[in-house]
Design a protein around this motif. Sequence first.
Motif, PDB file in Angstrom:
ATOM      1  N   LYS A   2     -18.357  40.926  -6.612  1.00  0.00           N
ATOM      2  CA  LYS A   2     -17.404  40.068  -5.925  1.00  0.00           C
ATOM      3  C   LYS A   2     -17.325  38.724  -6.641  1.00  0.00           C
ATOM      4  O   LYS A   2     -18.329  38.232  -7.180  1.00  0.00           O
ATOM      5  N   PRO A   3     -16.128  38.095  -6.639  1.00  0.00           N
ATOM      6  CA  PRO A   3     -15.975  36.786  -7.294  1.00  0.00           C
ATOM      7  C   PRO A   3     -16.988  35.747  -6.808  1.00  0.00           C
ATOM      8  O   PRO A   3     -17.573  35.019  -7.613  1.00  0.00           O
ATOM      9  N   ALA A   4     -17.224  35.691  -5.513  1.00  0.00           N
ATOM     10  CA  ALA A   4     -18.179  34.709  -4.979  1.00  0.00           C
ATOM     11  C   ALA A   4     -19.594  34.974  -5.478  1.00  0.00           C
ATOM     12  O   ALA A   4     -20.358  34.037  -5.739  1.00  0.00           O
ATOM     13  N   ASP A  69     -10.778  38.181  -8.661  1.00  0.00           N
ATOM     14  CA  ASP A  69     -11.132  39.583  -8.894  1.00  0.00           C
ATOM     15  C   ASP A  69     -12.008  39.648 -10.139  1.00  0.00           C
ATOM     16  O   ASP A  69     -12.547  38.626 -10.565  1.00  0.00           O
ATOM     17  N   GLU A  70     -12.130  40.833 -10.756  1.00  0.00           N
ATOM     18  CA  GLU A  70     -13.010  40.974 -11.920  1.00  0.00           C
ATOM     19  C   GLU A  70     -12.453  40.315 -13.181  1.00  0.00           C
ATOM     20  O   GLU A  70     -13.149  40.206 -14.178  1.00  0.00           O
ATOM     21  N   HIS A  71     -11.206  39.817 -13.123  1.00  0.00           N
ATOM     22  CA  HIS A  71     -10.581  39.199 -14.298  1.00  0.00           C
ATOM     23  C   HIS A  71     -10.452  37.684 -14.211  1.00  0.00           C
ATOM     24  O   HIS A  71     -10.373  37.013 -15.237  1.00  0.00           O
ATOM     25  N   GLU A  72     -10.398  37.154 -12.984  1.00  0.00           N
ATOM     26  CA  GLU A  72     -10.302  35.704 -12.834  1.00  0.00           C
ATOM     27  C   GLU A  72     -10.822  35.277 -11.467  1.00  0.00           C
ATOM     28  O   GLU A  72     -10.746  36.023 -10.496  1.00  0.00           O
ATOM     29  N   ILE A  73     -11.371  34.080 -11.465  1.00  0.00           N
ATOM     30  CA  ILE A  73     -11.915  33.494 -10.237  1.00  0.00           C
ATOM     31  C   ILE A  73     -11.392  32.069 -10.131  1.00  0.00           C
ATOM     32  O   ILE A  73     -11.439  31.308 -11.104  1.00  0.00           O
ATOM     33  N   THR A  74     -10.922  31.713  -8.964  1.00  0.00           N
ATOM     34  CA  THR A  74     -10.508  30.348  -8.683  1.00  0.00           C
ATOM     35  C   THR A  74     -11.348  29.854  -7.511  1.00  0.00           C
ATOM     36  O   THR A  74     -11.524  30.570  -6.529  1.00  0.00           O
ATOM     37  N   ALA A  75     -11.871  28.633  -7.646  1.00  0.00           N
ATOM     38  CA  ALA A  75     -12.741  28.106  -6.598  1.00  0.00           C
ATOM     39  C   ALA A  75     -12.556  26.604  -6.447  1.00  0.00           C
ATOM     40  O   ALA A  75     -12.226  25.905  -7.407  1.00  0.00           O
ATOM     41  N   ILE A  96     -11.714  24.843 -10.052  1.00  0.00           N
ATOM     42  CA  ILE A  96     -12.069  25.530 -11.284  1.00  0.00           C
ATOM     43  C   ILE A  96     -11.498  26.943 -11.289  1.00  0.00           C
ATOM     44  O   ILE A  96     -11.454  27.600 -10.252  1.00  0.00           O
ATOM     45  N   ARG A  97     -11.029  27.352 -12.456  1.00  0.00           N
ATOM     46  CA  ARG A  97     -10.523  28.713 -12.638  1.00  0.00           C
ATOM     47  C   ARG A  97     -11.216  29.313 -13.851  1.00  0.00           C
ATOM     48  O   ARG A  97     -11.164  28.757 -14.942  1.00  0.00           O
ATOM     49  N   TYR A  98     -11.903  30.409 -13.626  1.00  0.00           N
ATOM     50  CA  TYR A  98     -12.555  31.147 -14.706  1.00  0.00           C
ATOM     51  C   TYR A  98     -11.722  32.376 -15.027  1.00  0.00           C
ATOM     52  O   TYR A  98     -11.365  33.137 -14.120  1.00  0.00           O
ATOM     53  N   GLU A  99     -11.429  32.583 -16.300  1.00  0.00           N
ATOM     54  CA  GLU A  99     -10.872  33.843 -16.768  1.00  0.00           C
ATOM     55  C   GLU A  99     -12.030  34.612 -17.383  1.00  0.00           C
ATOM     56  O   GLU A  99     -12.772  34.066 -18.202  1.00  0.00           O
ATOM     57  N   LEU A 100     -12.197  35.871 -16.956  1.00  0.00           N
ATOM     58  CA  LEU A 100     -13.353  36.665 -17.354  1.00  0.00           C
ATOM     59  C   LEU A 100     -12.964  37.800 -18.289  1.00  0.00           C
ATOM     60  O   LEU A 100     -11.864  38.343 -18.200  1.00  0.00           O
ATOM     61  N   SER A 101     -13.894  38.143 -19.160  1.00  0.00           N
ATOM     62  CA  SER A 101     -13.771  39.296 -20.042  1.00  0.00           C
ATOM     63  C   SER A 101     -15.171  39.869 -20.222  1.00  0.00           C
ATOM     64  O   SER A 101     -16.113  39.121 -20.522  1.00  0.00           O
ATOM     65  N   ASP A 102     -15.321  41.165 -20.009  1.00  0.00           N
ATOM     66  CA  ASP A 102     -16.636  41.816 -20.128  1.00  0.00           C
ATOM     67  C   ASP A 102     -17.688  41.134 -19.252  1.00  0.00           C
ATOM     68  O   ASP A 102     -18.827  40.939 -19.665  1.00  0.00           O
ATOM     69  N   HIS A 103     -17.282  40.720 -18.059  1.00  0.00           N
ATOM     70  CA  HIS A 103     -18.178  40.108 -17.061  1.00  0.00           C
ATOM     71  C   HIS A 103     -18.768  38.778 -17.521  1.00  0.00           C
ATOM     72  O   HIS A 103     -19.853  38.390 -17.082  1.00  0.00           O
ATOM     73  N   LYS A 104     -18.049  38.093 -18.415  1.00  0.00           N
ATOM     74  CA  LYS A 104     -18.448  36.758 -18.856  1.00  0.00           C
ATOM     75  C   LYS A 104     -17.235  35.840 -18.842  1.00  0.00           C
ATOM     76  O   LYS A 104     -16.095  36.292 -18.959  1.00  0.00           O
TER      77      LYS A 104
END
Length: 126
Positions: A2-4, A69-75, A96-104
């Motif tokens: 989960k994003p959180a 989701d598994e591709h981006e997180i906004t918090a 903050i917004r994270y864009e993820l690739s390969d769980h990083k």
Amino acid sequence: MKPADFLDQVFSNVWETMSPDAISQYYHQDVVAKMGDQVADYQDIVKRCEYVKTHYSSLRNHVLLCMGDEHEITAYCKQVLTRRSDGCDDVFHMLIRYELSDHKVKTIHATFSPAFDYFEHDDLVA
């Protein structure tokens, strides 16, 4: 995951423990971090973590809102850092917004209030 939960792991395992060595577990080597109008890379993030460890005795993140989701997180978070020099707290609100690739984390878009210079760490920007 989960994003959180991902956000909690990044915050607790890197920033709240102030562990530069843990950064590679959560951030890509070619991460791009856009902090306001500044752009930081992986080494800049490591240096920021080292700076925090040197100047602050604790860092606490309070996640007030998290979605994604598994591709981006906004918090939206409140970050409280306790200064070593005088025991007083510096409080920042961050979007903050994270864009993820390969769980990083691959890309970071963040804004902080109050704003600060990511590279001149001792001065808050007015």
